[in-house]
Design an enzyme around this catalytic site. Structure first.
Site, PDB file in Angstrom:
ATOM      1  N   CYS A  18     -46.138  -2.495  18.058  1.00  0.00           N
ATOM      2  CA  CYS A  18     -45.797  -1.065  18.042  1.00  0.00           C
ATOM      3  C   CYS A  18     -46.321  -0.442  16.750  1.00  0.00           C
ATOM      4  O   CYS A  18     -46.014  -0.904  15.653  1.00  0.00           O
ATOM      5  CB  CYS A  18     -44.280  -0.915  18.137  1.00  0.00           C
ATOM      6  SG  CYS A  18     -43.697   0.728  17.713  1.00  0.00           S
TER       7      CYS A  18
ATOM      8  N   CYS B 269     -37.143  -1.542  19.904  1.00  0.00           N
ATOM      9  CA  CYS B 269     -38.468  -1.652  20.478  1.00  0.00           C
ATOM     10  C   CYS B 269     -38.925  -3.077  20.184  1.00  0.00           C
ATOM     11  O   CYS B 269     -38.981  -3.478  19.023  1.00  0.00           O
ATOM     12  CB  CYS B 269     -39.389  -0.635  19.816  1.00  0.00           C
ATOM     13  SG  CYS B 269     -41.122  -0.995  20.122  1.00  0.00           S
TER      14      CYS B 269
ATOM     15  N   LYS C 195      -5.590   9.701  -7.118  1.00  0.00           N
ATOM     16  CA  LYS C 195      -5.760   8.486  -6.319  1.00  0.00           C
ATOM     17  C   LYS C 195      -7.241   8.108  -6.377  1.00  0.00           C
ATOM     18  O   LYS C 195      -8.089   8.778  -5.786  1.00  0.00           O
ATOM     19  CB  LYS C 195      -5.318   8.714  -4.877  1.00  0.00           C
ATOM     20  CG  LYS C 195      -5.386   7.459  -4.040  1.00  0.00           C
ATOM     21  CD  LYS C 195      -4.718   7.682  -2.689  1.00  0.00           C
ATOM     22  CE  LYS C 195      -4.674   6.424  -1.860  1.00  0.00           C
ATOM     23  NZ  LYS C 195      -5.947   5.807  -1.619  1.00  0.00           N
TER      24      LYS C 195
ATOM     25  N   CYS D  27     -44.672   3.723  20.741  1.00  0.00           N
ATOM     26  CA  CYS D  27     -45.605   2.963  21.576  1.00  0.00           C
ATOM     27  C   CYS D  27     -45.269   3.039  23.058  1.00  0.00           C
ATOM     28  O   CYS D  27     -45.977   2.470  23.881  1.00  0.00           O
ATOM     29  CB  CYS D  27     -45.632   1.508  21.139  1.00  0.00           C
ATOM     30  SG  CYS D  27     -44.090   0.661  21.490  1.00  0.00           S
TER      31      CYS D  27
ATOM     32  N   SER E 112       0.863  -1.185   0.000  1.00  0.00           N
ATOM     33  CA  SER E 112       0.000   0.000   0.000  1.00  0.00           C
ATOM     34  C   SER E 112       0.898   1.233   0.000  1.00  0.00           C
ATOM     35  O   SER E 112       2.123   1.113  -0.061  1.00  0.00           O
ATOM     36  CB  SER E 112      -0.939  -0.022   1.191  1.00  0.00           C
ATOM     37  OG  SER E 112      -0.178  -0.059   2.362  1.00  0.00           O
TER      38      SER E 112
HETATM   39  S1  IVH Z   1       0.088   3.163  -6.755  1.00  0.00           S
HETATM   40  C1  IVH Z   1       2.397   0.197  -3.625  1.00  0.00           C
HETATM   41  N1  IVH Z   1      -1.617   4.765  -7.902  1.00  0.00           N
HETATM   42  O1  IVH Z   1      -4.430   3.368  -3.310  1.00  0.00           O
HETATM   43  C2  IVH Z   1       1.023   0.526  -4.051  1.00  0.00           C
HETATM   44  N2  IVH Z   1      -2.392   3.417  -6.119  1.00  0.00           N
HETATM   45  O2  IVH Z   1      -2.506   2.320  -0.587  1.00  0.00           O
HETATM   46  C3  IVH Z   1       1.100   1.227  -5.350  1.00  0.00           C
HETATM   47  N3  IVH Z   1      -4.752   3.690  -5.608  1.00  0.00           N
HETATM   48  O3  IVH Z   1      -3.857  -0.005  -2.750  1.00  0.00           O
HETATM   49  C4  IVH Z   1      -0.168   1.845  -5.616  1.00  0.00           C
HETATM   50  N4  IVH Z   1      -5.185   5.172  -7.157  1.00  0.00           N
HETATM   51  O4  IVH Z   1      -5.411   0.521  -4.581  1.00  0.00           O
HETATM   52  C5  IVH Z   1      -1.437   3.848  -6.941  1.00  0.00           C
HETATM   53  N5  IVH Z   1      -3.009   6.210  -9.031  1.00  0.00           N
HETATM   54  C6  IVH Z   1      -2.839   5.304  -8.096  1.00  0.00           C
HETATM   55  C7  IVH Z   1      -3.872   4.870  -7.250  1.00  0.00           C
HETATM   56  C8  IVH Z   1      -3.611   3.928  -6.270  1.00  0.00           C
HETATM   57  C9  IVH Z   1      -5.687   4.453  -6.180  1.00  0.00           C
HETATM   58  C10 IVH Z   1      -4.983   2.798  -4.448  1.00  0.00           C
HETATM   59  C11 IVH Z   1      -4.362   1.450  -4.580  1.00  0.00           C
HETATM   60  C12 IVH Z   1      -3.565   1.214  -3.340  1.00  0.00           C
HETATM   61  C13 IVH Z   1      -3.979   2.349  -2.455  1.00  0.00           C
HETATM   62  C14 IVH Z   1      -2.806   2.952  -1.718  1.00  0.00           C
END
Ligand code: IVH
Length: 670
Positions: free
Chosen positions: A426, A421, A115, A406, A82
């Site tokens: 009621c 309830c 994002k 009620c 992530s």
């Molecule tokens: S790059 C190492 N780019 O955001 C993870 N993620 O925790 C690389 N997400 O799980 C992810 N838009 O599901 C990336 N343009 C984007 C994104 C994106 C949404 C999500 C993705 C990831 C979470 C970040």
């Protein structure tokens, strides 16, 4: 001849994929929907007549394949990590400093990317054909949902460049308007609403039936590739490559400096409400792949990227009152009544307060100035109280211990924060129950809207659902604004409703967790309410599309349905409801499988297990996954193991594949 057909199938597949790409990715279709459907139907017909010629990447796959009962777990080739994330510009500056310190004397460029607020998905392509799609899961392994992914038009079944072996990652999402439409439909069907587009995307991807997924209008943005021998040196080039291969990529810009990043961030923070989909922030990525490599990873995330999130939409307003709503199952939920305030494009006059604990924890009082927030969710919530604006005479809110309708004492389950309830008579609950019973997707009783319901309850004419069927012109004459004609209309509507099939009745009863879809599934499987009430948790769980969570809560709520037995007895005997069972309606011919509980084990050469289960169910049988004393029949394919042994030990009848096919032939389905 076959050669010609094979060529036509390939040509149609190519042509259809091209049109899908033009429509969904380029947003520039060159043929009409009708023409497209004509080509698709031609391909479907050819494939049905010549199944051997059907290609794994055929666009007909997008319409949805056979339902599955379980998603196989698959390990990712590389973990799906992530991103480190923050709401603060300071953290972004710190990130930039760390990056530059780790790469002394090197120029660093970033890519700024939206994002997308959706669900991550990994796609595996072999020789440019989509062979597997796996959810993120726990990052190490996820669910294989290939059939569902194939229904998403912006996921190419074949890349637009031949000979590529690669993994592509990206985000599946639902546009805000599709989400709103889906929720509106669910509201009409009285099914639980999704809180936000991300939840509805996740829920859709988990559906066991790809046909249903195909209807959800999911989409995909790709943001990452790993290709053997790939020659890209920058992330921005990867995005270009993804685009050239036929995928959509998130809006992005190359940024030479952090100042550029902040400028774009400010732009999207303001413009995000105008985007057709939800974004929860932006992602900042080091552009050079070589630099990314050298920066490396922490245990959870790459050091070369971070998410810079947007704050939630917030507003300040006064809390005028707290209303308690009584639902049809007796749940009492507090709602904040607010001085109307504009927020993220709409005017907000109510907000969720969840339950009594939440009100106490936040010390929310009537008359307070509160901060409300619309996160990703549709319904705003009260975040906190502005104590500095609290009036001197303010008093702590005490959650009533009586039902607002009620006046019976409210109870609370140890596990649930919800106040209830428990009075089955009621009036508020009864009103909600009657409204639900009469609604379009339930018994569909014309002329029985909320205003009539209210009067029927108030005047004591209806004390439970079955009383509806004892109404006559004389008793209805007592109601305001109810002439003889509308009384007769209502009575006709009630008479017609007696013909509703069992699944509608089941849904109409308003049992917790039993929405229209679950009711249909249950009616198909259990045939009568009696059989349903006697079902075990395992049997409920084994039912397609029910799943363990619903099964458990359904099981828990079945025995104490509001006087269900009595109600059914009354509906059947007093009101003479016909309870047409789906099975009778479909008139499944009597077969070797009618009414039997069947387990399938081992490998069948002619059918997948799901296909076999569907055939058995279409013949009036029921399939479960484990052998017990309730099992009537075991279908044992090749390499049947412990289930066969158990069935033999329990004296359960066993059919091998040949005998199974013989029975299917006898029933006319093989
Ligand atoms: S790059 C190492 N780019 O955001 C993870 N993620 O925790 C690389 N997400 O799980 C992810 N838009 O599901 C990336 N343009 C984007 C994104 C994106 C949404 C999500 C993705 C990831 C979470 C970040």
């Amino acid at each position: 001849m076959t050669q010609d057909i094979a060529q036509r199938i390939a040509a149609l597949a190519d042509e259809l994929e091209e049109h899908l790409y033009r429509y969904h990715v380029l947003d520039a279709p060159t043929i009409s929907d009708q023409e497209f459907d004509r080509l698709l139907t031609e391909l479907q017909t050819l494939e049905e007549a010549h199944p051997a010629l059907k290609q794994p990447d055929s666009p007909t796959q997008r319409v949805g394949g056979t339902p599955t009962s379980d998603f196989p777990t698959v390990r990712h080739a590389r973990p799906m990590l992530s991103l480190d994330n923050s709401y603060s510009s300071q953290d972004v500056e710190d990130f930039d400093r760390r990056v530059r310190q780790s790469l002394p004397d090197e120029a660093v460029e970033y890519v700024f990317e939206l994002k997308i607020d959706g669900v991550a998905l990994s796609l595996i392509y072999q020789d440019s054909v989509l062979v597997r799609a796996v959810t993120r899961g726990d990052g190490v392994q996820g669910d294989e949902i290939t059939a569902n992914a194939r229904t998403i038009p912006t996921i190419p079944l074949r890349l637009r460049q031949p000979g590529i072996d690669c993994e592509i990652r990206g985000e599946v999402y639902m546009e805000s308007s599709d989400f709103a439409q889906l929720n509106a439909q669910r509201e009409a069907d009285e099914e639980p609403l999704f809180a936000n587009p991300r939840n509805s995307t996740a829920g859709s991807l988990k559906l066991q039936n790809p046909n249903l997924v195909a209807k959800r209008n999911l989409r995909f943005f790709a943001y990452w590739i790993h290709a053997e021998g790939g020659n890209q040196t920058r992330h921005s080039e990867c995005l270009e490559t993804l685009r050239a291969w036929g995928l959509m990529v998130p809006e992005h810009q190359r940024c030479a400096s952090l100042a550029d990043v902040f400028e774009h961030y400010d732009h999207y923070a303001a413009a995000r409400a105008d985007l057709p989909y939800e974004i929860d922030g932006v992602v900042i990525k080091v552009d050079s792949l070589n630099q990314q490599e050298r920066l490396g990873y922490t245990a959870k995330s790459p050091r070369s990227a971070m998410a810079y999130k947007f704050p939630a939409y917030q507003a300040r307003t006064r809390l005028l009152d707290i209303h308690l709503q009584v639902g049809r199952t007796g749940a009492v939920t507090p709602v904040a009544i607010l001085e109307p305030v504009p927020l993220a494009g709409s005017t907000i006059a109510r907000a969720s307060l969840h339950n009594a604990d939440e009100i106490r924890r936040k010390d929310i009082r009537i008359g307070d100035t509160v901060l409300i927030e619309k996160g990703g969710d549709v319904i705003p919530k009260v975040v906190e109280v502005d104590l500095s604006a609290r009036p001197d005479d303010s008093v702590e809110y005490s959650f009533p211990n009586q039902c607002p309708s009620c006046k019976s004492p409210l109870t609370r389950d140890a596990e649930e924060a919800v106040a209830r309830c428990d009075n089955l008579t009621c009036p508020a609950q009864l009103r909600r129950r009657l409204e639900h019973f009469a609604s379009r997707n339930a018994m569909d009783i014309e002329g029985l809207g909320p205003a009539v319901v209210e009067q029927l309850v108030e005047q004591g004419l209806v004390k439970d659902l079955s009383d509806l069927y004892e109404l006559d012109v004389a008793s209805l004459g007592a109601l305001e604004r109810m002439g003889e004609k509308s009384a007769q209309n209502l009575l006709d509507g009630l008479a017609r409703s007696k013909e509703q099939p069992f699944d509608r009745v089941l849904f109409a009863l308003g049992i917790r967790h039993v929405g229209a879809t679950v009711a249909r599934t249950l009616a198909r499987t259990f045939v009568s309410l009696d059989a349903l009430c006697k079902a075990s948790v395992e049997e409920l769980e084994a039912t397609h599309e029910i799943g363990p969570t619903i099964a458990r809560s359904l099981y828990a709520s079945l025995p104490d349905l509001p006087a269900l037995d009595r109600m059914l007895y009354k509906l059947k005997n007093k009101a003479k409801l016909q309870f047409k069972m789906k099975a009778e309606e479909a008139a499944a011919p009597p077969s070797h499988f009618s009414g039997k509980t069947v387990v399938i084990t081992g490998t069948l050469s002619g059918y997948s297990r799901d296909e076999a289960a569907a055939l058995i169910e279409s013949l009036g049988g029921k399939t479960t996954s484990s052998v017990s004393k309730n099992t009537d029949l075991l279908i044992a394919g090749e390499k049947a193991g412990s289930k066969l042994a158990k069935a033999q030990a329990l004296d359960v009848a066993v059919l091998d594949e040949a005998a199974f096919i013989a029975q299917l032939q006898e029933a006319g389905v093989a």
